[in-house]
Design an enzyme around this catalytic site. Structure first.
Site, PDB file in Angstrom:
ATOM      1  N   SER A  55      18.544 -12.333 -24.288  1.00  0.00           N
ATOM      2  CA  SER A  55      18.024 -12.248 -25.661  1.00  0.00           C
ATOM      3  C   SER A  55      18.394 -10.922 -26.312  1.00  0.00           C
ATOM      4  O   SER A  55      18.693 -10.877 -27.505  1.00  0.00           O
ATOM      5  CB  SER A  55      16.510 -12.459 -25.679  1.00  0.00           C
ATOM      6  OG  SER A  55      15.863 -11.535 -24.835  1.00  0.00           O
ATOM      7  N   GLU A  56      18.359  -9.822 -25.557  1.00  0.00           N
ATOM      8  CA  GLU A  56      18.868  -8.550 -26.071  1.00  0.00           C
ATOM      9  C   GLU A  56      19.551  -7.742 -24.975  1.00  0.00           C
ATOM     10  O   GLU A  56      19.137  -7.795 -23.807  1.00  0.00           O
ATOM     11  CB  GLU A  56      17.755  -7.679 -26.680  1.00  0.00           C
ATOM     12  CG  GLU A  56      17.549  -7.860 -28.161  1.00  0.00           C
ATOM     13  CD  GLU A  56      16.584  -8.986 -28.467  1.00  0.00           C
ATOM     14  OE1 GLU A  56      16.507  -9.410 -29.639  1.00  0.00           O
ATOM     15  OE2 GLU A  56      15.912  -9.434 -27.531  1.00  0.00           O
ATOM     16  N   THR A  57      20.579  -7.005 -25.394  1.00  0.00           N
ATOM     17  CA  THR A  57      21.166  -5.953 -24.576  1.00  0.00           C
ATOM     18  C   THR A  57      21.016  -4.651 -25.344  1.00  0.00           C
ATOM     19  O   THR A  57      21.337  -4.585 -26.535  1.00  0.00           O
ATOM     20  CB  THR A  57      22.648  -6.228 -24.279  1.00  0.00           C
ATOM     21  OG1 THR A  57      22.754  -7.443 -23.529  1.00  0.00           O
ATOM     22  CG2 THR A  57      23.268  -5.097 -23.492  1.00  0.00           C
TER      23      THR A  57
END
Length: 281
Positions: A55-57
């Site tokens: 979902s996020e890096t």
């Protein structure tokens, strides 16, 4: 350079919300000088986030001493950059602390202003985020059908959050959702946060939520820290307490402890590194 996968808002591997974390130092990418790093090209950051496919890096680099922040921090979904992300910030603070790259409180310069993180001796990490505003809104046409559930109330959040907070009838309704993700894209700039009061507060949490973000390439986000900057004031007003615990998730779950402090919201949780490797790019 090193890349890590960290499960955030949990103390157990393979639960909570996983985030990629890349710390950029002075020799981590071509063209770097001896001064503190700048971010590589945006297209490279986006390609890495797409490859990681979480979902996020988070990408962070150190800033010169003496400024208002210690590290610059950005967050990318597999398809776009976002203004605010709680779980990837918690994951970054965890990596900084466990690797010795930083000690004591850390201040991050972000698109949402300066965000703080403090790691306790017990491993708890507390984030200092801006409290989101909440504005009552009419129930959008088609939202109940997209969710497949009766909608009790809808509130808009602040610009950096960009979600709809949607209260449902009860905890069972939230847990049982199987929404039409394509249809949800029409209802929010970033996501739709469904929530309800806990069926039994003795279970260790005060409210439940699930977050759906198809507009930014994420059908469901397991534990969304930034959404709790809106959920904290929402439920604190109803329950009459500034300190609460939220339970979020469908297949993966996690806990977020919230403390409302006026225009700031403190988000507390733990994190665990599950993968530590090298990025050959």
């Amino acid at each position: 350079m090193r890349i890590r996968i960290v499960d955030a808002f949990t103390d157990r591997p393979f639960s909570g919300n996983p985030a990629g974390v890349v710390l950029l130092g002075t020799s981590d990418f071509p063209g770097s000088s001896g001064s503190p790093a700048a971010f590589p090209d945006d297209s490279w950051l986006q390609k890495v986030a797409a490859e990681v496919n979480l979902s996020e890096t988070a990408f962070a680099h150190p800033l010169p001493a003496g400024g208002e922040a210690d590290w610059a921090l950005r967050w990318f979904t597999p398809t776009t950059e976002v203004d605010m992300c709680g779980h990837a910030t918690l994951a970054t603070a965890h990596v900084l602390h466990t690797t010795g790259a930083a000690s004591g409180p850390v201040r991050f310069a972000t698109r949402s202003g300066v965000l703080g993180a403090v790691t306790g001796a017990d491993g708890d990490i507390t984030l200092d985020f801006p409290t989101s505003s909440l504005a009552p809104a009419p129930v959008p046409a088609g939202l109940a059908e997209a969710l497949g559930a009766e909608v009790v109330a809808v509130h808009d959040t602040a610009a950096h959050v960009g979600d709809l907070v949607v209260e449902l009838r009860d905890e069972a309704a939230v847990r049982g959702l199987t929404p039409d993700h394509a249809a949800l894209r029409a209802h929010s700039a970033r996501g739709v946060i469904t929530t309800a009061r806990a069926a039994d507060p003795r279970a260790g949490y005060d409210f439940v939520s699930r977050g759906f973000f198809p507009s930014v390439g994420i059908d469901e986000d397991p534990v969304t820290g930034s959404a709790h900057t809106a959920l904290a004031p929402y439920w604190s007003a109803r329950l009459g307490r500034d300190d609460l615990t939220g339970f979020q998730g469908g297949a993966r779950t996690g806990l977020v402890r919230t403390r409302l402090r006026g225009d700031r919201t403190l988000l507390t949780g733990r994190a665990v590194t599950v993968i530590d490797g090298e990025l050959h790019a």
